[in-house]
Enzyme design. Structure first.
Site, PDB file in Angstrom:
ATOM      1  N   HIS A 278      44.504  45.422  45.451  1.00  0.00           N
ATOM      2  CA  HIS A 278      44.901  44.900  46.762  1.00  0.00           C
ATOM      3  C   HIS A 278      43.648  44.665  47.604  1.00  0.00           C
ATOM      4  O   HIS A 278      42.901  45.617  47.865  1.00  0.00           O
ATOM      5  CB  HIS A 278      45.836  45.884  47.466  1.00  0.00           C
ATOM      6  CG  HIS A 278      47.123  46.106  46.720  1.00  0.00           C
ATOM      7  ND1 HIS A 278      47.207  46.889  45.602  1.00  0.00           N
ATOM      8  CD2 HIS A 278      48.377  45.608  46.928  1.00  0.00           C
ATOM      9  CE1 HIS A 278      48.455  46.874  45.143  1.00  0.00           C
ATOM     10  NE2 HIS A 278      49.186  46.110  45.931  1.00  0.00           N
TER      11      HIS A 278
ATOM     12  N   ASP B 195      46.457  41.618  45.737  1.00  0.00           N
ATOM     13  CA  ASP B 195      47.663  41.343  46.521  1.00  0.00           C
ATOM     14  C   ASP B 195      47.475  41.733  47.994  1.00  0.00           C
ATOM     15  O   ASP B 195      46.587  42.508  48.342  1.00  0.00           O
ATOM     16  CB  ASP B 195      48.842  42.178  46.001  1.00  0.00           C
ATOM     17  CG  ASP B 195      49.308  41.731  44.628  1.00  0.00           C
ATOM     18  OD1 ASP B 195      48.627  40.927  43.986  1.00  0.00           O
ATOM     19  OD2 ASP B 195      50.375  42.221  44.209  1.00  0.00           O
TER      20      ASP B 195
HETATM   21 NI    NI Z   1      52.264  43.709  47.905  1.00  0.00          NI
END
Ligand code: NI
Length: 327
Positions: A235, A93
């Protein structure tokens, strides 16, 4: 028809709480104990819904326009994915960022796929190339909204705008739209799910990489908990996460896991996706998900602690603290 299981809100939040603490546990006995607790909570929280028997008349669907394809799930039918072998979906992400390239390198070297939930605002001339490359490697591009806003705090118009702007930005790059959306902060409610015309992706393993910024912690959390059908949250905004991916991707493959996109996992596991559904994992025997909400029911908001929540601010300002960094 596929059996439907889902977790109650309480059990779900409790499990997220457990996973949230994963990175702080290094003792194998503690890990085993936590896993047992987790399993027990998941079992308690699981409601079995009587299988509905519906008679669906056989229909023949003829796709005559390319519009359908533009919204199609990201599936590489030639990737040699074996539905009978273990598979997991790594998801990243908050990118794209300069670190996305490192992750793409190792994915390419290992013929592996992942799903990138991109933030529209992070896409520029430079990072846009990573999205093009990811798509060309068979990876999936999902939406993480345009401005990383908390969708449950946004107006209906803001929700529409942030989703559409991301869709359009991705389309301009790769000629197709994101199929999935991952709600920022893991924050969603029934209204949001009904409004967004996509399946929503949650996760079953939270590395908390954004918090620890520690490669070993991220690697260990995944390897300690991974199982067939898991959805792993990471991430691609942090160098330690990219370094973790360099270790994890070959290791998971050595352990027999196929690294697939979310859409590939759903396809090869015959998991029926619907807009508004929220998927937590696709474990072979007991997938965890919230079915599409009934539009007539009252809304329930779920807030996950998985990502740093800044404060309650209007959509345009609700950014991940770290996503504000620019290149
Ligand atoms: Ni996020």
């Amino acid at each position: 028809m596929q059996k439907q299981y889902w977790k109650t809100i309480c059990g779900f939040v409790a499990v997220i709480g457990l996973f949230s603490g994963c990175n702080r546990v290094n003792n194998p006995e503690e890990i085993a104990m936590l896993q047992e607790q987790s399993n027990a909570i998941m079992a308690m929280a699981t409601e079995t819904v009587p299988t509905e028997t519906t008679t669906t008349p056989e229909t023949t669907t003829v796709t005559t326009t390319t519009t359908t394809d533009l919204y199609a799930p990201f599936i590489d039918y030639d990737a040699g994915i074996d539905p009978d072998k273990p598979m997991v979906a790594l998801t990243f992400d908050d990118g794209p960022s300069e670190h996305t390239a490192t992750i793409l390198d190792v994915l390419e070297q290992n013929n592996a796929h992942a799903t990138f939930f991109v933030v529209g605002e992070n896409i520029n001339t430079y990072t846009g190339e990573h999205i093009k490359r990811a798509a060309s490697l068979g990876c999936e591009i999902g939406s993480h909204t345009y401005d990383h806003c908390n969708l449950t705090k946004a107006s209906a118009k803001e929700v529409d705008n942030t989703v559409k702007k991301t869709d359009d930005t991705v389309f301009d790059l790769i000629g197709r739209y994101p199929y999935w959306l991952r709600p920022p902060y893991g924050s969603f409610n029934d209204d949001v799910r009904l409004q967004i015309q996509k399946p929503l992706a949650f996760w079953s393993i939270d590395t908390r990489d954004w918090d620890t910024r520690d490669t070993a912690s991220t690697v260990n959390t995944v390897l300690n908990y991974i199982e067939d059908g898991d959805i792993v949250l990471m991430h691609d905004f942090y160098a330690p996460t990219a370094a973790a991916a360099e270790q994890l991707i070959p290791t998971l493959i050595e352990q027999g896991y196929q690294l697939v996109t979310l859409s590939e996992m759903a396809y090869y596991r015959d998991f029926q996706l619907e807009n508004g559904m929220l998927v937590i994992d696709m474990h072979p025997d007991e997938p965890s998900y919230y079915p599409t909400p009934d539009a007539s029911n009252n809304t329930t908001t779920v807030e996950s602690s998985s990502e740093e929540m800044t404060e309650t601010v209007p959509c345009e300002e609700a950014m991940c603290t770290d996503s504000v960094e620019s290149y």
